[in-house]
Design an enzyme around this catalytic site. Structure first.
Site, mmCIF file in Angstrom:
data_model
loop_
_atom_site.group_PDB
_atom_site.id
_atom_site.type_symbol
_atom_site.label_atom_id
_atom_site.label_comp_id
_atom_site.label_asym_id
_atom_site.label_seq_id
_atom_site.Cartn_x
_atom_site.Cartn_y
_atom_site.Cartn_z
ATOM 1 N N SER A 1 0.834 -1.199 0.000
ATOM 2 C CA SER A 1 0.000 0.000 0.000
ATOM 3 C C SER A 1 0.868 1.247 0.000
ATOM 4 O O SER A 1 2.069 1.181 0.204
ATOM 5 C CB SER A 1 -0.969 -0.026 1.172
ATOM 6 O OG SER A 1 -0.327 -0.464 2.318
ATOM 7 N N CYS A 2 0.215 2.366 -0.208
ATOM 8 C CA CYS A 2 0.841 3.678 -0.342
ATOM 9 C C CYS A 2 1.848 3.903 0.781
ATOM 10 O O CYS A 2 1.533 3.621 1.920
ATOM 11 C CB CYS A 2 -0.239 4.749 -0.296
ATOM 12 S SG CYS A 2 0.379 6.426 -0.264
ATOM 13 N N PRO A 3 3.043 4.401 0.553
ATOM 14 C CA PRO A 3 3.604 4.874 -0.726
ATOM 15 C C PRO A 3 4.495 3.847 -1.404
ATOM 16 O O PRO A 3 5.254 4.211 -2.290
ATOM 17 C CB PRO A 3 4.443 6.055 -0.272
ATOM 18 C CG PRO A 3 5.023 5.586 1.022
ATOM 19 C CD PRO A 3 3.994 4.678 1.653
ATOM 20 N N MET A 4 4.442 2.581 -0.983
ATOM 21 C CA MET A 4 5.405 1.596 -1.474
ATOM 22 C C MET A 4 5.338 1.318 -2.975
ATOM 23 O O MET A 4 6.387 1.147 -3.590
ATOM 24 C CB MET A 4 5.311 0.291 -0.658
ATOM 25 C CG MET A 4 5.731 0.448 0.787
ATOM 26 S SD MET A 4 7.124 1.553 1.049
ATOM 27 C CE MET A 4 8.485 0.464 0.727
#
Lengths: 169, 95
Positions: free
Chosen positions: B33-36
């Site tokens: 999930s964000c920011p990965m």
């Protein structure tokens, strides 16, 4: 020293400077989400850790630090490192962070520890505040190796005044 | 249709997309999930030569909007975007 990702654009890199004042887990994660996202966009990112925020980059060692009894007492009460930070709300004696960490790992959101490693690999600069370190009786060796330097307010401002995004967390 | 509303429009599966863009590298960012997803994309593109095509697989709905913006900010080109059930496929050309 890592310089971050090289973008394709020719114009000078835009930069982000974050002051992490808070030693709360949730706020530190917010700072690192922004830092890693900006670093992935080829921006230059610097994080300035000050006061309670220093806990996020402390090494996991030594309960008693400092030169006099007041500093020693402060460091015992304020013991913390990236894996042991409290939440700003609903801390519930440590139950809150434990539950949040489980929830985050279920959704595969990195832990603060992993965020620090990722940010460092992306070339994010970590700086500790000299003044709060002196007040609390901490030394450069008390911080993780990713911490590049110990700087003062003037150095921070000289970085921040040329930044496009400045955040105080 | 302006830029932002075009990002929000639902994408379906596009036939023959793999043959059309022939990715040199595939990044499986599903489950992250964000920011990965954008961090992994940046790291994956770092080891590639300009002109090569990267295929990013993600199931994070916000990445459908974020990765095109990310590509624009970093000077990489978004070639195509499609969706098959939960998996969003994003084709990027390194700039």
């Amino acid at each position: 020293m890592a310089t971050g990702l090289q973008g394709a654009q020719a114009e000078p890199k835009k930069s982000v400077t974050i002051v992490l004042f808070s030693g709360d887990l949730d706020k530190a994660i917010a700072a690192f989400v922004i830092a890693t996202a900006a670093a992935s966009m080829c921006m230059k990112v610097n994080i300035f850790f000050t006061f309670w925020g220093l806990n996020a980059i402390k090494k996991k060692s030594g309960l008693i630090k400092g030169q006099n009894w007041m500093q020693k007492m402060l460091n015992i009460v304020n013991y913390g490192h990236a894996r042991k930070l409290a939440l700003s709300k609903l801390n519930m004696m440590g139950m809150g962070p434990a539950m949040l960490k489980t929830m985050m790992s279920k959704k595969r959101v990195p832990s603060l520890d992993e965020f620090i490693k990722t940010a460092s690999a992306l070339g994010v600069g970590f700086y500790a505040c000299e003044m709060s370190m002196t007040v609390m009786g901490l030394r450069k060796e008390d911080f993780i190796d990713e911490c590049r330097d110990v700087i003062g307010a003037v150095s921070y401002i000289s970085i921040a005044r040329d930044s496009n995004v400045n955040l105080f967390i | 249709m302006d830029f932002f509303s075009s990002l929000l429009k639902p994408f379906g599966k596009r036939e023959g997309i793999m043959e059309e863009f022939a990715p040199d590298k595939t990044l499986d960012a599903r489950g992250l999930s964000c920011p990965m997803p954008s961090v992994k994309t940046a790291l994956a593109l770092e080891g590639m030569v300009p002109g090569q095509v990267l295929l990013v697989l993600t199931d994070d709905p916000v990445s459908q909007k974020e990765l095109p913006l990310w590509a624009e900010a970093t000077g990489n080109k978004l070639l195509a975007l499609d969706r098959e059930e939960k998996t969003i496929r994003i084709f990027l050309r390194k700039g």
